[in-house]
Design a protein around this motif. Structure first.
Motif, short mmCIF file in Angstrom:
data_model
loop_
_atom_site.label_atom_id
_atom_site.label_comp_id
_atom_site.label_asym_id
_atom_site.label_seq_id
_atom_site.Cartn_x
_atom_site.Cartn_y
_atom_site.Cartn_z
N ALA A 247 0.85 -1.20 0.00
CA ALA A 247 0.00 0.00 0.00
C ALA A 247 0.88 1.24 0.00
O ALA A 247 2.01 1.22 0.51
CB ALA A 247 -0.91 0.00 1.22
N PRO A 248 0.39 2.35 -0.57
CA PRO A 248 1.20 3.58 -0.60
C PRO A 248 1.51 4.08 0.80
O PRO A 248 0.65 4.06 1.69
CB PRO A 248 0.31 4.57 -1.36
CG PRO A 248 -0.67 3.73 -2.10
CD PRO A 248 -0.90 2.52 -1.27
N ARG A 249 2.74 4.50 0.99
CA ARG A 249 3.13 5.08 2.28
C ARG A 249 2.56 6.49 2.46
O ARG A 249 2.39 6.95 3.59
CB ARG A 249 4.66 5.18 2.38
CG ARG A 249 5.37 3.87 2.63
CD ARG A 249 6.88 4.10 2.68
NE ARG A 249 7.60 2.88 2.98
CZ ARG A 249 7.90 2.46 4.21
NH1 ARG A 249 7.54 3.18 5.25
NH2 ARG A 249 8.56 1.34 4.39
N TYR A 250 2.27 7.17 1.35
CA TYR A 250 1.87 8.57 1.41
C TYR A 250 0.56 8.75 0.65
O TYR A 250 0.55 9.27 -0.48
CB TYR A 250 2.97 9.47 0.83
CG TYR A 250 4.34 9.17 1.39
CD1 TYR A 250 4.72 9.67 2.63
CD2 TYR A 250 5.24 8.37 0.69
CE1 TYR A 250 5.97 9.39 3.16
CE2 TYR A 250 6.50 8.09 1.21
CZ TYR A 250 6.85 8.60 2.44
OH TYR A 250 8.09 8.32 2.96
N PRO A 251 -0.56 8.33 1.21
CA PRO A 251 -1.84 8.48 0.51
C PRO A 251 -2.17 9.95 0.28
O PRO A 251 -1.93 10.80 1.13
CB PRO A 251 -2.84 7.82 1.47
CG PRO A 251 -2.17 7.81 2.80
CD PRO A 251 -0.71 7.70 2.53
N GLY A 252 -2.71 10.23 -0.89
CA GLY A 252 -3.06 11.60 -1.24
C GLY A 252 -1.93 12.37 -1.89
O GLY A 252 -2.09 13.54 -2.22
N PHE A 253 -0.76 11.73 -2.06
CA PHE A 253 0.38 12.36 -2.72
C PHE A 253 0.66 11.65 -4.04
O PHE A 253 0.53 10.42 -4.15
CB PHE A 253 1.64 12.26 -1.86
CG PHE A 253 1.68 13.22 -0.71
CD1 PHE A 253 2.42 14.39 -0.80
CD2 PHE A 253 0.98 12.96 0.46
CE1 PHE A 253 2.46 15.27 0.27
CE2 PHE A 253 1.01 13.83 1.52
CZ PHE A 253 1.76 15.00 1.42
N VAL A 254 1.07 12.43 -5.03
CA VAL A 254 1.62 11.85 -6.24
C VAL A 254 3.04 11.40 -5.91
O VAL A 254 3.84 12.19 -5.41
CB VAL A 254 1.63 12.86 -7.40
CG1 VAL A 254 2.36 12.30 -8.61
CG2 VAL A 254 0.21 13.26 -7.77
#
Length: 292
Positions: A247-254
């Protein structure tokens, strides 16, 4: 035996000495009287630590020259006695040393006290020395603890200062990157990266920030910047570093690797941009912020 009793035990020894050499006992021998008077005056100064602690002995340490009656009739005998030259480190040690010298002086003058009194005063001397040694060791330990505490406080303050300086330098570097103008759009007709939306993950060395920002700016047209220009960008060292358990470590970031490949990035946008925008809207709503 309480070492505090040492002054009381020493006074009978002083009286025994004075009974042997007091100047008043030599009125018919002017030379002996003068010698004893000078020696007794110096003796009082040298006995100050044991008679009135915690005073230090003062006066010269040269031998005391007494004259005593000895033998049949009115025969006189000179007695030379020197107090210890050793310098005591503590008041207790000075007191014990002075008492030991006084006991030796009594023996030299033929005024030695009874054996029981000698044992008692020697026990008090031993106790005074032990107490002095313990106090000296305790003082050294306390000084060592204080020095270590000062060193720890200094190291802590230095660490805090270094951390604050590093944080300030980091913030200044990021601020400089965000404020720097890449190139006037009117001259280049190229999109301009909004550096206020550019962030760097912890695994990216600060020394790379400027080069990475310039590399991204050079590739903006190939990276479809218009599609994500309103979203924050998190620069990571690699694609793998951007994920935690898939899963992405930084949700909401490109997400963008330092060595970004435009083709890989476009594929990433096709697969994830809608989800990133949704995550950003949810985060903004949770914090009471308008749409990104």
């Amino acid at each position: 035996m309480d070492p505090a009793r040492l002054p009381a035990l020493a006074k009978p020894l002083v009286h025994a000495v004075l009974r042997r050499v007091h100047p008043d006992y030599f009125t018919h021998h002017p030379a002996a009287k003068a010698a004893n008077q000078a020696a007794v005056q110096r003796l009082q100064a040298l006995l100050a630590p044991v008679l009135a602690p915690p005073r230090q002995a003062h006066g010269p340490r040269e031998p005391l020259e007494f004259v005593v009656r000895d033998g049949p009739g009115d025969a006189l005998r000179p007695v030379s006695f020197a107090f210890s030259q050793r310098r005591a480190r503590t008041d207790g040690e000075q007191q014990a040393q002075c008492a030991r010298d006084l006991l030796a002086l009594c023996r030299a003058l033929g005024a030695a006290p009874a054996a029981a009194a000698v044992r008692e005063i020697e026990a008090a001397i031993g106790q005074a020395q032990s107490a002095s040694a313990s106090a000296s060791a305790g003082g050294a330990a306390a000084r060592l603890r204080a020095a270590r505490a000062r060193e720890a406080r200094a190291n802590y303050a230095a660490g805090r200062a270094a951390a604050a300086a590093a944080a300030a330098a980091h913030a200044a570097l990021l601020d400089g990157l965000r404020r720097a103008a890449w190139s006037p759009a009117a001259k280049t007709a190229r999109p301009v990266l909004d550096r206020s939306r550019l962030f760097f993950a912890a695994d990216v060395a600060p020394q790379r920030y400027a080069d990475v920002a310039r590399r991204i700016e050079r590739q903006l047209p190939a990276l479809d910047y218009a599609r994500w220009c309103t979203l924050p960008v998190m620069v990571v060292s690699t694609w793998a570093a951007a994920l935690r358990h898939g899963a992405p470590r930084y949700p909401g970031f490109v997400l963008m690797p330092c060595d970004v490949d435009p083709k890989e990035f476009q594929r990433y946008l096709r697969e994830n941009l809608d989800e990133i925008q949704q995550q950003r809207r949810l985060r903004n709503a949770a914090h009471g912020v308008g749409p990104a």
